[in-house]
Design an enzyme around this catalytic site. Structure first.
Site, PDB file in Angstrom:
ATOM      1  N   HIS A 124       0.824  -1.211   0.000  1.00  0.00           N
ATOM      2  CA  HIS A 124       0.000   0.000   0.000  1.00  0.00           C
ATOM      3  C   HIS A 124       0.861   1.265   0.000  1.00  0.00           C
ATOM      4  O   HIS A 124       2.028   1.252   0.387  1.00  0.00           O
ATOM      5  CB  HIS A 124      -0.944   0.009   1.201  1.00  0.00           C
ATOM      6  CG  HIS A 124      -0.233   0.093   2.525  1.00  0.00           C
ATOM      7  ND1 HIS A 124       0.314   1.256   3.012  1.00  0.00           N
ATOM      8  CD2 HIS A 124       0.021  -0.860   3.443  1.00  0.00           C
ATOM      9  CE1 HIS A 124       0.865   1.028   4.184  1.00  0.00           C
ATOM     10  NE2 HIS A 124       0.709  -0.269   4.464  1.00  0.00           N
TER      11      HIS A 124
ATOM     12  N   GLU B 199      -2.403  -7.155   7.582  1.00  0.00           N
ATOM     13  CA  GLU B 199      -1.071  -7.011   8.169  1.00  0.00           C
ATOM     14  C   GLU B 199      -0.980  -7.799   9.463  1.00  0.00           C
ATOM     15  O   GLU B 199      -2.002  -8.116  10.100  1.00  0.00           O
ATOM     16  CB  GLU B 199      -0.767  -5.522   8.422  1.00  0.00           C
ATOM     17  CG  GLU B 199       0.604  -5.217   9.016  1.00  0.00           C
ATOM     18  CD  GLU B 199       1.789  -5.704   8.187  1.00  0.00           C
ATOM     19  OE1 GLU B 199       1.953  -6.925   8.020  1.00  0.00           O
ATOM     20  OE2 GLU B 199       2.581  -4.857   7.742  1.00  0.00           O
TER      21      GLU B 199
END
Length: 190
Positions: free
Chosen positions: A10, A80
């Site tokens: 990202h 994550e």
């Protein structure tokens, strides 16, 4: 031929810019993060993908959308690492209490174990390999480093050798049946 896996980390967030561990906190991209995510669009536009997945976190989904893949399927296994008690802290802050701490070598109080993260990302590897085609995933620094290690048949701690910047892409594949890194940590210039 085997499967090919494109990984996209990202774009920059306020916390990633200063090295804060960001697992479950859902932060937006910074303006710089949005610009670098947009820069990925022309790089990825000419590629064909049989499977496109994104972490459920806003920062990954927004990067996918800005890169031209707003239709990416949300895949919880790409989230994550859950940093538990270390959420929002930098490595130097953690090391004030636990000298020499790394995510690769120490436990994460209140968070996920390396085995938990490996289990999630092994499922992603199996899903991608089952396509026998080309896959694209949008996710996070540590989870993608673990994904790369698992793709290559390495243990989770070996993810430490795969440095990964925000808004970069990498490509994993196979060479005559051997899992390989084809490109790593490539930046698309805005």
């Amino acid at each position: 031929m085997g499967a090919t896996l494109f990984l996209v980390r990202h774009g920059e967030t306020e916390w990633s810019a200063v090295g804060k561990h960001t697992g479950t906190t859902d932060l937006p991209l910074t303006p710089a993060g949005e610009a670098t995510a947009r820069a990925l669009a022309p790089v990825l536009a000419d590629e064909h993908f049989d499977l496109v997945l994104s972490s459920p976190r806003l920062r990954a989904r927004r990067t996918a959308a800005l890169a031209g893949f707003g239709e990416a399927t949300v895949e919880g296994d790409l989230a994550e690492w859950d940093y538990g008690d270390y959420e929002g802290l930098t490595t130097p802050q953690i090391r004030e209490q636990v000298p020499g701490w790394t995510i690769w070598s120490h436990p994460v109080p209140g968070g996920e174990s390396a085995e938990d993260v490996a289990g999630r990302l092994d499922r992603v590897v199996a899903r991608v390999r089952a396509t026998e085609g080309r896959a694209l995933v949008f996710a996070h620094g540590h989870s993608l480093r673990v994904l790369a290690a698992r793709w290559l048949g390495l243990p989770v701690p070996d993810g430490r050798i795969f440095d990964l910047d925000t808004a970069t892409y990498s490509v994993l594949g196979d060479d005559r049946g051997q899992p390989v890194v084809q490109r790593w940590n490539v930046t698309a210039t805005p």
